[in-house]
Design a protein around this motif. Sequence first.
Motif, PDB file in Angstrom:
ATOM      1  N   GLY A 112       0.777  -1.231   0.000  1.00 50.08           N
ATOM      2  CA  GLY A 112       0.000   0.000   0.000  1.00 50.08           C
ATOM      3  C   GLY A 112       0.805   1.274   0.000  1.00 50.08           C
ATOM      4  N   LYS A 113       2.146   1.197  -0.119  1.00 48.98           N
ATOM      5  CA  LYS A 113       2.944   2.422  -0.188  1.00 48.98           C
ATOM      6  C   LYS A 113       2.777   3.035  -1.568  1.00 48.98           C
ATOM      7  N   VAL A 114       2.997   4.333  -1.668  1.00 49.48           N
ATOM      8  CA  VAL A 114       2.719   5.020  -2.932  1.00 49.48           C
ATOM      9  C   VAL A 114       3.768   4.652  -3.975  1.00 49.48           C
ATOM     10  N   ILE A 115       3.338   4.588  -5.221  1.00 53.19           N
ATOM     11  CA  ILE A 115       4.197   4.125  -6.302  1.00 53.19           C
ATOM     12  C   ILE A 115       5.405   5.034  -6.492  1.00 53.19           C
ATOM     13  N   GLY A 116       5.234   6.324  -6.246  1.00 56.02           N
ATOM     14  CA  GLY A 116       6.368   7.240  -6.399  1.00 56.02           C
ATOM     15  C   GLY A 116       7.509   6.895  -5.475  1.00 56.02           C
ATOM     16  N   ASN A 117       7.186   6.507  -4.241  1.00 54.95           N
ATOM     17  CA  ASN A 117       8.235   6.123  -3.291  1.00 54.95           C
ATOM     18  C   ASN A 117       8.825   4.755  -3.615  1.00 54.95           C
ATOM     19  N   SER A 118       8.002   3.831  -4.060  1.00 59.65           N
ATOM     20  CA  SER A 118       8.529   2.528  -4.457  1.00 59.65           C
ATOM     21  C   SER A 118       9.542   2.676  -5.581  1.00 59.65           C
ATOM     22  N   LEU A 119       9.243   3.573  -6.527  1.00 58.67           N
ATOM     23  CA  LEU A 119      10.134   3.794  -7.674  1.00 58.67           C
ATOM     24  C   LEU A 119      11.393   4.553  -7.292  1.00 58.67           C
ATOM     25  N   ASP A 338      -1.453   6.333  -7.745  1.00 54.27           N
ATOM     26  CA  ASP A 338      -1.433   7.695  -8.296  1.00 54.27           C
ATOM     27  C   ASP A 338      -0.040   8.279  -8.073  1.00 54.27           C
ATOM     28  N   PRO A 339       0.703   8.601  -9.130  1.00 54.02           N
ATOM     29  CA  PRO A 339       2.059   9.139  -8.955  1.00 54.02           C
ATOM     30  C   PRO A 339       2.123  10.414  -8.124  1.00 54.02           C
ATOM     31  N   ALA A 340       0.993  11.105  -7.962  1.00 52.55           N
ATOM     32  CA  ALA A 340       1.003  12.356  -7.196  1.00 52.55           C
ATOM     33  C   ALA A 340       0.805  12.137  -5.700  1.00 52.55           C
ATOM     34  N   ALA A 341       0.383  10.959  -5.294  1.00 49.73           N
ATOM     35  CA  ALA A 341       0.088  10.713  -3.882  1.00 49.73           C
ATOM     36  C   ALA A 341       1.375  10.605  -3.072  1.00 49.73           C
ATOM     37  N   GLN A 342       1.319  11.023  -1.810  1.00 48.18           N
ATOM     38  CA  GLN A 342       2.462  10.934  -0.905  1.00 48.18           C
ATOM     39  C   GLN A 342       2.171  10.074   0.325  1.00 48.18           C
ATOM     40  N   MET A 343       0.913   9.806   0.599  1.00 52.46           N
ATOM     41  CA  MET A 343       0.514   8.862   1.649  1.00 52.46           C
ATOM     42  C   MET A 343      -0.429   7.853   1.041  1.00 52.46           C
ATOM     43  N   GLY A 344      -0.268   6.585   1.417  1.00 48.72           N
ATOM     44  CA  GLY A 344      -1.103   5.537   0.853  1.00 48.72           C
ATOM     45  C   GLY A 344      -1.899   4.808   1.909  1.00 48.72           C
ATOM     46  N   ALA A 345      -2.046   3.498   1.708  1.00 47.73           N
ATOM     47  CA  ALA A 345      -2.888   2.673   2.566  1.00 47.73           C
ATOM     48  C   ALA A 345      -2.078   2.027   3.678  1.00 47.73           C
TER      49      ALA A 345
END
Length: 500
Positions: A112-119, A338-345
């Motif tokens: 559930g972490k945001v894709i931007g941080n995973s990348l 969403d690439p713009a999100a900074q907090m996820g699930a």
Amino acid sequence: MLDRPTSKSGWEARAHALRIEGRAFIDGAYVASLSGKTFERRSPIDGRVIASVADCDQADVDRAVTAARRSFEAGVWRDQPPAAKKKVMLRFAELIRENLDLLALLETLDVGKVIGNSLAVDVPFCADCVQYYAELADKMMDEVAPVGPKDLAILRREPLGVVAAIVPWNYPLIISAWKLAPALVAGNSVVLKPAEQSPLSAIMLAGLAKQAGLPDGVFNVVPGFGESAGKPLGLHPDVDMVTFTGSTEVGKLMLRYAADSNMKRVSLECGGKSPHVVLADADLDAAASGIAWGIFYNQGETCHAGSRVLVHRSVHKALVEKIQTVQREQIGLGDPLDPAAQMGALIEEKHMERVLGYVDLARSEGATVTCGGTRVRRETGGYYVDATILDDARSDMRIAQEEIFGPVLVVIPFDTEAEALHGANDSIYGLAAAVWTQNMNAAHRFSSAIKAGTVWINAFDKSSLATPFGGFKQSGFGRDRSVHAVEKYMDFKTVWTAYS
């Protein structure tokens, strides 16, 4: 290579097209559990089943440990020249980078972490860690002790044997690499047990390691639950070491398992309740930014998250307002794809309910819920809690003592330096801390007096592979990262030669 998606819909399409591997990896091959049992892995993003994963138990652990022991005793990895080990591990790091998008997507879907941080963080840091230890392969040296003129005493470093690595669900790729890479460069064979909530990237890592040239049996992955797979590893008489990151409660179990089996080595990185100490002369804008990112990044699911703020009463309200502003303007919660999100699930429904339970507890203890504290995005089927600040707390409250492991900040005002220092150390944990002040005398007084494995001054969460990471007190012992991490996966042997 597919073009990287640039939108939420693009990542969703990529996710729906995935064919995810969920089998265990033992002795160089993907295999079903011996029982044939599997468990469903549901994404915290929306509750959707994304994979069927091998439900490993004692029999599978035995099979993996046997493969690891056989590979170690045969010397297929242990006895390779340092340059050969280095080449394989560098190729492993390269393959992780080549599969950046796929690994990042797996990590985001799984936890559930945001894709931007995973990348940008999780996958690159994993690859960098493997490369860092690869570069040490041909730079580790034995020593010669200063003894008498007719004696030669050589201090040799030798691998321990079979290492069981048990890792948590919050940073699966990064923490797996912290364990796996130094254990491998030391010459050990490894059995990795990922958390049942986050097995997917570890399973893929094993395939990449084989592709890089790691011999069969040297790296094995047994997904499964703690009682059925983690406990057998802790108790296994042919495991020489357990390296564990997770809760303090389970860390204590690992110590018991070691005592009840073969006195295997144990290294623990456990819970945290890291304090920020904000003095009256602090740069409040810098402090607010460090505090907000330090607790709301990765939804607060970080071992050393700065979850407590001890702030001088004269700047208390101003600081809280600035923290809220940083969160509102920079750390928006949204769909993890969403690439713009900074907090996820949050990782799962049970954990979300636990986090919200602490908000209710805060009210009953007399703290003020300044913002957040609610479940949001309920319509998605996922597990989301908005950024939460619990203000006007005291150090003796449970919300200030217990690890919440969510996007929840506890704010405690103080009047004197002595009161702040007592509050900072008033915890069973000692993983990390930060001090915010323009007075370097005060900064160094606090950094010396605070009992924590890392203390930042006018910063938070800065890190390097060159610096060791781990805690004091019930945050555990042993260190990940840095050259020092290799030492715990090796032992000294003295070879003494007398001559004339």
